[in-house]
Scaffold this active site. Structure first.
Site, mmCIF file in Angstrom:
data_model
loop_
_atom_site.group_PDB
_atom_site.id
_atom_site.type_symbol
_atom_site.label_atom_id
_atom_site.label_comp_id
_atom_site.label_asym_id
_atom_site.label_seq_id
_atom_site.Cartn_x
_atom_site.Cartn_y
_atom_site.Cartn_z
ATOM 1 N N LYS A 59 -38.589 -35.169 25.108
ATOM 2 C CA LYS A 59 -40.382 -35.413 24.898
ATOM 3 C C LYS A 59 -40.980 -35.507 26.059
ATOM 4 O O LYS A 59 -40.653 -36.702 26.369
ATOM 5 C CB LYS A 59 -40.324 -36.186 23.855
ATOM 6 C CG LYS A 59 -41.456 -35.994 23.036
ATOM 7 C CD LYS A 59 -41.934 -37.432 22.480
ATOM 8 C CE LYS A 59 -42.581 -38.803 23.077
ATOM 9 N NZ LYS A 59 -44.107 -38.367 24.079
ATOM 10 N N GLU A 115 -37.889 -47.432 32.668
ATOM 11 C CA GLU A 115 -38.787 -48.020 34.026
ATOM 12 C C GLU A 115 -40.149 -47.586 33.685
ATOM 13 O O GLU A 115 -40.428 -46.998 32.891
ATOM 14 C CB GLU A 115 -38.096 -46.228 34.776
ATOM 15 C CG GLU A 115 -36.723 -45.904 35.386
ATOM 16 C CD GLU A 115 -36.013 -44.882 36.055
ATOM 17 O OE1 GLU A 115 -36.793 -45.802 37.704
ATOM 18 O OE2 GLU A 115 -35.342 -45.093 36.312
ATOM 19 N N CYS A 170 -46.687 -44.263 39.356
ATOM 20 C CA CYS A 170 -45.795 -46.311 39.790
ATOM 21 C C CYS A 170 -45.428 -47.136 40.605
ATOM 22 O O CYS A 170 -46.096 -48.658 40.732
ATOM 23 C CB CYS A 170 -44.839 -46.272 38.534
ATOM 24 S SG CYS A 170 -43.235 -44.615 38.836
ATOM 25 N N GLU A 181 -51.032 -53.832 35.965
ATOM 26 C CA GLU A 181 -51.227 -52.638 36.451
ATOM 27 C C GLU A 181 -52.566 -51.915 35.772
ATOM 28 O O GLU A 181 -52.347 -52.324 34.226
ATOM 29 C CB GLU A 181 -49.909 -52.122 35.566
ATOM 30 C CG GLU A 181 -49.239 -50.573 36.272
ATOM 31 C CD GLU A 181 -47.969 -49.865 35.946
ATOM 32 O OE1 GLU A 181 -47.153 -48.974 36.640
ATOM 33 O OE2 GLU A 181 -47.868 -50.094 34.926
#
Ligand SMILES: Cc1cc2nc3c(=O)[nH]c(=O)nc-3n(C[C@H](O)[C@H](O)[C@H](O)COP(=O)(O)OP(=O)(O)OC[C@H]3O[C@@H](n4cnc5c(N)ncnc54)[C@H](O)[C@@H]3O)c2cc1C
Length: 1021
Positions: A687, A768, A802, A898
């Site tokens: 996906k 992750e 990231c 973040e």
């Protein structure tokens, strides 16, 4: 007429006679420097440490720092280093207040040997001395790397100031030869384009030329008025085409078309230098005015070979020194043959190269007043004197500048003087006989050294050229390389080549033509359409729809699981070699469609060209790497050799894998997780992110073309909250590979822990998530590098990696020095639609991200100090101005959460202990970095920084498959390493089969190391 070689030898011997007549050492100062050189030439390790120490010394302010570094660099001087060095270190420790200043003074004196003065006034005395010796000058300005436009402006002003002062000083100087003086203005300035524009991108020469033109025109204009000469120096290969193009463009303009006093450098160590020189000459003839060329071998050989070695691409330079020498001679002839349009200068200390130029000039009857020899200040003094005595025109290249920025130049000179390959060492340190030094270089070229990358370069440095040929290469890996180095990455595309540039432009045009196309689901080998379509927009121009993805619902998700389950039963027994070959084919297709896929990324997720290309490169690498790893893991392996029993350890696939990927590496991450699943023998449902459906659909096409069997790979675009959630909970899904936000990741982790009725396996989750990555800057860090890498790590691809830098931790002592350059550097970044080449900051992915990041900026404004925010952003699209906050405290939200955008928090700490505490004080542990030149501190940070990927003295982004296995821990992930040797194990279940092989006491002597017949071929079903 005598053969050319005889002529060269005769002239060479004459130079040597004159050199020997004045027995001055070639390096003009004796003592400390001489001793260091002698030691360096005997011990490569000492040389490395010494040059590193020299580079850091000027940035050390306290005596104790100097002595601490001395100890760290040379502490193990007993093993291998000269005993004197060990003694020196011990004495220095005892008497730091005496030793440190003496050391600093000695190194300064050494630097001064090569640097003609600190400033224009200072240099004049040197130039006057040269004048008395009938040696002319060209002056160059040394300085820090230019990281901002403010710095570039200062440089331009320094050049202008220098020009004025030189012209004033030399207004009554006359030409030393009194002949052909119209070709050689007395005042000669050498400029470097990297000093005049901070945002040069090899991919965007037009932008560089526009900016550089603005800076250079006034300088050239003034030089013309003052009767001076301007030389365009040549730097690294990445800047070569831009420098050539700039030179031709400006000097063709009406204003400068008839001006003969400009010159450029050709580097003979470059393989394409002959073509460049011929192009230049053709251009010069069309222009109709004389120009000059300084022919050199080139100053960046080590840099170019290291760079291309890292990228796995062919180095642009020759790999054998005699090839550079021979090419220098070939180009010498080309220059003289075209003397009617080009004035030649030969920049060399090599008596053979010089004597050859003299001989060819005589052969072609070119008067010695019509060309010149150029040599560096502080080097080869006796050669200069000999040439003057022989009646040749000699010019000295005189760098000026302060000690600190001058260190890089000093280290280059030291390297050159101690190089095994160099002429100066051979003649003046090793006393190689004249006959040998004057040999024809073509005779010294060894049979072709083939291959690319580090091994070829390493080999070129050895004496074993025949050793590297195709036979040593297997599966893209060199058999000579050490373990862990057996994988070769696909090289990045270099957009400095016109061909690559044109291909990318044309791919972008083609992709644009396909905007608005619809992409199906792919289930069980069939294209599947549904009523609902999801538009994927161009974040730089949100009115543009790049494509529509078909929106899968629960029905399609169910179909996909069924198809995968069925396919799995066959695929799991398909020999791993066939599965690996599927990935190899996919890699080939990705290579073939590389530009097209990069162009889709540029439009769909707003990636700058080189970032998009790096993503496709990573996808290619994932396929090839996992194929290679499966070949390693696939064969059942004997556990122990014991009589009468054999046990084979091997792996089975887990079952149906559900892959959920993010949009920020829209092809690479999807491809990495899916290809790992497939090659391990699982059936995969992938996906893509809702924001990068077109990239996902392209990847599906690639696998379809590669021949993936129906059901082995299924493509399901749709909403995470619908199909994602359904499949995560599904009893028939055995493994979930997720990369994305912490919020979603934690939900998946939790949900996968629940065992549902009918579920066969405990679900394995590969998860992750994000990061809050920190870089610490030590007091002795190289500030040029710190700024360049920090800016790139924080703002490259708009901070949406990231791995991106989000907390810069500065030690008190360094704080001001870093900040005063960091903010102007951020202010100089090129922001815009990434379809234009060379853009560094594009749009963020979508409106939701745009709003969220702006909210964080508001939070930052309340919590901390807004130190910088770009004022202008493009009018359309989701552009967020690069933003820097200072006075950030570790507990503030902007320091903990973040943000995933171009927002950098700067934190100030007292010392390294506090820096580590702050760096480690978040929930995340993904990437982290450290800038330092203290070996002791580097070791500490390597050991203690909490991050899955720790980077020292480089950017904290840009992990490369196989080289930097990527992934974090704590709330950054479950500790898996994409692109690492153990990654596939997460997609596999280990098994051991043990058989008693003895019968009535009789047992075979040996069991084979591998035995796979019990797995392949497999049961007919
Ligand atoms: C006045 C002057 C100006 C200069 N300006 C520039 C400039 O603008 N840009 C620039 O790049 N350089 C420039 N240089 C050249 C550079 O700084 C070195 O000084 C020069 O390359 C040394 O060459 P050489 O002929 O003196 O010595 P040599 O000892 O004969 O040659 C050394 C050179 O050979 C080449 N080489 C070394 N190992 C190998 C190998 N394994 N395979 C192939 N080639 C190898 C390298 O270029 C090395 O520098 C300039 C040099 C001078 C003297």
């Amino acid at each position: 007429m005598r053969p050319l070689q005889d002529e060269v030898e005769q002239r060479g011997r004459r130079i040597f006679e004159l050199v020997d007549k004045y027995p001055e050492r070639v390096f003009t100062k004796a003592g400390f420097y001489q001793r260091l050189m002698a030691l360096s030439m005997h011990d490569e390790r000492f040389k490395t440490q010494l040059f590193r120490f020299v580079a850091v010394l000027p940035s050390l302010r306290r005596s104790t720092d100097i002595i601490q570094h001395l100890g760290e660099y040379f502490s193990d001087s007993n093993d291998g280093f000269h005993p004197l060095v060990g003694l020196g270190v011990r004495v220095a420790r005892l008497l730091p207040w005496i030793s440190a200043p003496i050391l600093r003074w000695n190194v300064s004196e050494t630097a001064r040997q090569f640097i003609a003065g600190r400033n224009p006034d200072d240099v004049i005395a040197t130039l006057r001395k040269g004048r008395r010796q009938k040696i002319g000058f060209t002056v160059d300005v040394l300085g820090e790397a230019v990281v901002s436009e403010a710095e570039a402006d200062k440089y331009a002003a320094r050049y202008t100031d220098l020009l004025e002062k030189l012209a004033c000083e030399a207004k009554d100087w006359i030409d030393p030869l009194g002949k052909s003086m119209e070709l050689f203005p007395v005042v000669n300035l050498s400029v470097k384009i990297s000093a005049l524009y901070s945002q040069i991108s090899p991919a965007a020469p037009a932008d560089a030329i526009a900016h550089l033109g603005t800076k250079l025109r006034p300088l050239l204009r003034r030089a013309r008025e003052l009767g001076a000469f301007i030389n365009f120096d040549m730097e690294s290969y990445a800047l070569k085409n831009t420098t050539l193009e700039l030179f031709k463009t400006i000097l063709t303009e009406a204003e400068f078309k008839g001006w003969p006093h400009a010159g450029i450098v050709i580097q003979a160590y470059l393989q394409d230098s002959k073509r460049d020189l011929r192009d230049l000459i053709e251009w010069g003839r069309a222009r109709g005015t004389r120009f000059a060329v300084r022919l050199v071998k080139g100053a960046y050989w080590d840099y170019e070979t290291t760079r291309s070695g890292q990228n796995g691409s062919n180095p642009p330079v020759f790999l054998q020194k005699p090839q550079s020498d021979a090419n220098f001679e070939a180009l010498t002839r080309v220059l003289f043959e075209n003397e009617s349009i080009v004035t030649a200068a030969f920049g060399s200390h090599n008596v053979r190269s010089i004597a050859h130029a003299q001989a060819v000039a005589d052969e072609l009857e070119i008067d010695r007043s019509r060309f010149e020899f150029q040599l560096l200040y502080g080097m080869a003094g006796p050669v200069k004197r000999a040439l003057v005595e022989m009646g040749y025109r000699v010019r000295e290249y005189c760098p000026i500048g302060e000690l600190l920025p001058g260190m890089a130049y000093l280290v280059r000179r030291l390297l050159e003087n101690t190089s095994n390959e160099g002429f100066l060492r051979a003649k003046f340190a090793e006393n190689v006989p004249a006959k040998e030094l004057l040999r024809e270089p073509r005779e010294l070229i060894k049979p072709a050294v083939t291959g690319i990358g580090p091994s070829a370069v390493a080999l070129a440095k050895t004496d074993d050229p025949g050793a590297l040929d195709g036979s040593t290469q297997k599966n893209g890996a060199s058999l000579r390389t050490t373990a862990g180095d057996s994988f070769r990455n696909a090289p990045l595309v270099s957009f400095l080549y016109k061909d690559s540039h044109d291909k990318m432009q044309s791919a972008l045009r083609e992709v644009r033509k396909r905007f608005g196309e619809k992409y199906p689901l792919y289930i069980g080998g069939e294209k599947v359409w549904a009523d609902n379509l999801t538009p994927s927009v161009n974040p730089a121009e949100p009115t543009e729809i790049v494509g529509y993805g078909t929106e899968a619902g629960v029905d399609e998700a169910e179909r996909a699981v069924k198809a995968a389950r069925t396919a799995f039963e066959k695929w799991r027994w398909t020999p791993f070699e066939q599965r690996a070959q599927l990935l190899d084919r996919a890699a080939d297709i990705l290579e073939r469609r590389r530009y097209e896929l990069s162009a889709v990324e540029v439009c769909e997720v707003g990636k700058p060209w080189s970032e998009a290309d790096a993503d496709i490169r990573e996808a290619i690498d994932f396929c090839r790497f996992y194929a290679q790893q499966m070949r390693r893991l696939g064969r059942p392996k004997l556990t122990q050799q014991v009589p009468g029993e054999e046990s084979y350890h091997h792996y089975w696939p887990r079952g149906v894998a559900f892959v959920i990927a993010p949009w920020n590496f829209p092809v690479a991450i999807l491809c990495g997780m899916a290809s790992a699943g497939v090659v391990a023998g699982n059936a995969v449902i992938m996906k893509p992110s809702e924001q990068s459906i077109v990239c996902g659909a392209m990847l599906m096409q690639v696998f379809e073309e590669a021949g993936v069997p129906p059901g082995v790979l299924n493509f399901l675009s749709g909403h995470g909250s619908v199909v994602g959630a359904h499949l995560v909970d599904h009893k028939d899904v055995d493994l979930i590979a997720f990369t994305g936000s912490r919020e979603v990741g934690l939900k998946i982790w939790e949900s996968a822990g629940i065992t549902r009725p009918g579920q066969r396996e405990l679900k394995r989750v590969i998860c992750e998530m994000g990061g809050k990555n920190a870089m610490i800057v030590d007091t002795d860090a190289d500030i040029d590098e710190t700024i360049m890498y920090s800016i790139y790590s924080a703002f490259g691809f708009q901070g949406q990696k990231c791995s991106a830098l989000s907390r810069l931790i500065l030690l008190d002592e360094n704080y001001d020095r870093v900040m005063e350059r960091l903010i102007p550097a951020a202010a100089s970044l090129r922001m815009g639609n990434p379809e234009q080449p060379g853009i560094m900051v594009g749009p963020v992915i979508d409106e939701a991200a745009y709003r969220r990041i702006l909210e964080y900026i508001e939070i930052g404004k309340r919590e901390a100090t807004l130190a910088y925010q770009a004022k202008e952003v493009p009018p359309h699209g989701y552009f967020i101005p690069p933003t820097i906050f200072t006075d950030v405290k570790p507990n503030m939200r902007i320091a903990r959460e973040e943000i995933f955008g171009p927002v950098l928090s700067v934190l100030r700490v007292h010392d390294l202990d506090e820096a580590l505490e702050v760096a480690n004080g978040t929930d995340y542990a993904l990437t982290g970095g450290f800038f330092s030149r203290s070996p002791g501190n580097i070791e500490r940070v390597k050991a203690r920084l909490e991050a899955g990927n720790v980077y020292i003295n480089r950017s904290c982004t840009g992990a490369i498959v196989g080289r930097h296995p990527f992934g974090g821990f704590k709330m950054s992930g479950s500790g898996t390493k994409a692109g690492g040797e153990d990654y596939l194990l997460h997609f596999l279940v280990p098994r051991v089969v043990t058989e008693n092989t003895s019968r009535h006491g009789f047992a075979p002597e040996q069991s084979p190391e591998n035995r796979d017949e019990f797995l392949w071929p497999k049961p007919q079903r």
